[in-house]
Design a protein around this motif. Sequence first.
Motif, short mmCIF file in Angstrom:
data_model
loop_
_atom_site.label_atom_id
_atom_site.label_comp_id
_atom_site.label_asym_id
_atom_site.label_seq_id
_atom_site.Cartn_x
_atom_site.Cartn_y
_atom_site.Cartn_z
N ALA A 260 39.00 39.40 52.87
CA ALA A 260 39.90 38.24 52.85
C ALA A 260 39.65 37.38 51.62
O ALA A 260 40.60 36.92 50.96
CB ALA A 260 39.69 37.42 54.13
N ALA A 261 38.37 37.16 51.29
CA ALA A 261 38.05 36.31 50.14
C ALA A 261 38.49 36.94 48.84
O ALA A 261 39.05 36.27 47.96
CB ALA A 261 36.54 36.03 50.11
N THR B 172 40.79 39.28 48.41
CA THR B 172 42.25 39.39 48.36
C THR B 172 42.87 38.06 47.94
O THR B 172 43.85 38.02 47.18
CB THR B 172 42.79 39.82 49.72
OG1 THR B 172 42.21 41.08 50.09
CG2 THR B 172 44.30 39.97 49.68
N ALA B 173 42.30 36.96 48.44
CA ALA B 173 42.86 35.65 48.12
C ALA B 173 42.59 35.23 46.68
O ALA B 173 43.41 34.55 46.06
CB ALA B 173 42.27 34.61 49.07
N ASN B 174 41.45 35.66 46.13
CA ASN B 174 41.05 35.18 44.81
C ASN B 174 41.22 36.19 43.68
O ASN B 174 41.06 35.85 42.52
CB ASN B 174 39.58 34.74 44.85
CG ASN B 174 39.35 33.63 45.85
OD1 ASN B 174 40.20 32.76 45.99
ND2 ASN B 174 38.22 33.67 46.53
N ALA C 240 43.88 39.22 42.76
CA ALA C 240 45.04 40.05 43.08
C ALA C 240 44.88 41.48 42.62
O ALA C 240 45.60 42.37 43.05
CB ALA C 240 46.29 39.44 42.44
#
Length: 564
Positions: A172-173, A175-177, A179
């Motif tokens: 999650a981390a 993927t969010a930060n 791309a």
Amino acid sequence: MVLQVPTSFRNNLAQLLRARFPILYVESFEEARVLAELHAVTSDVELIRTLRPVHVWSSTKGFTGTDGVAVAGTSEPAQALDWMLQNDQPGVFILLDLHAYLGDDRRPADPNVLRRIRDVSHAFQSGAAPRTAIIIAPVLRIPSELEKDVTLLDFPLPTEVEIRAVLDQMIAANTANNARLRIEVDDVGRERLAKAALGLTLNEASNAFARAMVNDGVLSDDDVHIVTEEKKQTVRKAGILEFVDADVELDAVGGLQNLKRWLAKRNNSWLDEATAYGIPAPKGVLMTGVPGCGKSLTAKAVAAGWELPLLRLDIGKVFAGVVGSSEQNMRSAIKTAEAAAPCILWLDEIEKGFSGIGGSGDSGTSTRVFGTFLTWMQEKTATVFVIATANKVDGLPPEFLRKGRFDEIFFVDLPTQSERYEIWRLHLDKRLAKSKAGGLPITHGLLEQLSKSTEGFAGAEIEQLVVTGLFDAFSERRAMTFEDLSRAVQNMIPLSQTQAEQIAAVRAWAADRAIAATAPEDLSGYHTGVAQAPFTAPPRPTQDGNSDEPRDHDLSRGGRMVDF
């Protein structure tokens, strides 16, 4: 004494605190994780009823109170223990570096420290306020003087749920930060990654996942092998087990289709999907038979096909070392294997280590070691698939062979003609594909002729025939020819001739005690049963590749025929 309670660590700790056990010992490399659990328990009134402040001591800072302020004059262990004795209020005293003062094989423990620890034990046990000292250390060091004062408390490695939570958070981390990171694993893939990390600390698992992510910018099912690489470190540090690189696929093992199908049906049986079917994790398999026919190669191929770590247990290492260490070595090997689970534990030529159990000369050491291993095989719950190979299984103790130890016993006989055909094809393809000795067309006719002319040859002997032909070609700096292979066959005396009686004996044993690894469809021209006569010499091909005379072979083979 060792406390083993079949409940969670928090419940175990809470019970010991309420019972006012004076000194606990937690063996773990995960200081931060243990401390987090200790703080959770000591601040939960439902677990311990009386809340207790936590004081943490280290050799660099001394004691640090609940307010984060260091207590002056407590950096030395003797000073810290004296301060604990003077503190008559309820509390939990965490000692992080005390094990360094408890002695080891090179130096004895500090007698002043030992005396103070015993004083602490008596004072905490008989005092009015509930107080407990907890030693957290990466290694277990308890001098004999303290054996009755200290209680061991097992702290388990992270569960699959904990590891999966770390993996999900990292995904999650990232993927969010970032791309650029691509996630190509579904729920089953994440489960496989989490299970592959079992046996690692949370920090090690996090490092393994991070390495998998940055390796190529893609997190996929193929990254399981990167997590497995981290497990190698754990196994190598333990010393008893050897981590074997398995780079052979089952398709690279010629023949043995019955065994292959049995193994293929048990792939992924350690996943939750199999649990939903009510399937228990398989215990293992024992492969016996003629030397050089693919037993060890199959063990490596299974590990590669299942994408599991392959750990080899050398029984000789278990019995090595100082007197009295053999039992501890076996327990250490078992503990390491369970920490690396799911994995495959490979015991090669096991009869050399466990034959003659109960004989004189070792004061019963071998019997005790063998008993420890047998009990573990029967009762183990960790997903450790045991693959044992043996050339003379009749020398093993009968209790080792009964049902419950292994799921099945397979007999690996000399290859049939169809199996020899496949073995020849595999080795010729492997050796000639990118070799200067290439040039010999690998045709059906060639393979048919070679397989017919090498009856009675083991798979390892066929491989050596190819190598011998390559040496002949290399000596003249030319491509290998059919004549090179024919000459090699003519000059080699196979094991089936030099040890005909031994092969007949092992076939007789396996006739009604083991399952044939060869599939029924590969037994063209063969019949099952017990060999009544030794092999005769293999055919000697002439220069044109044809056998110089027909022979009458005894084609009886060992192992019950069951088609999987």
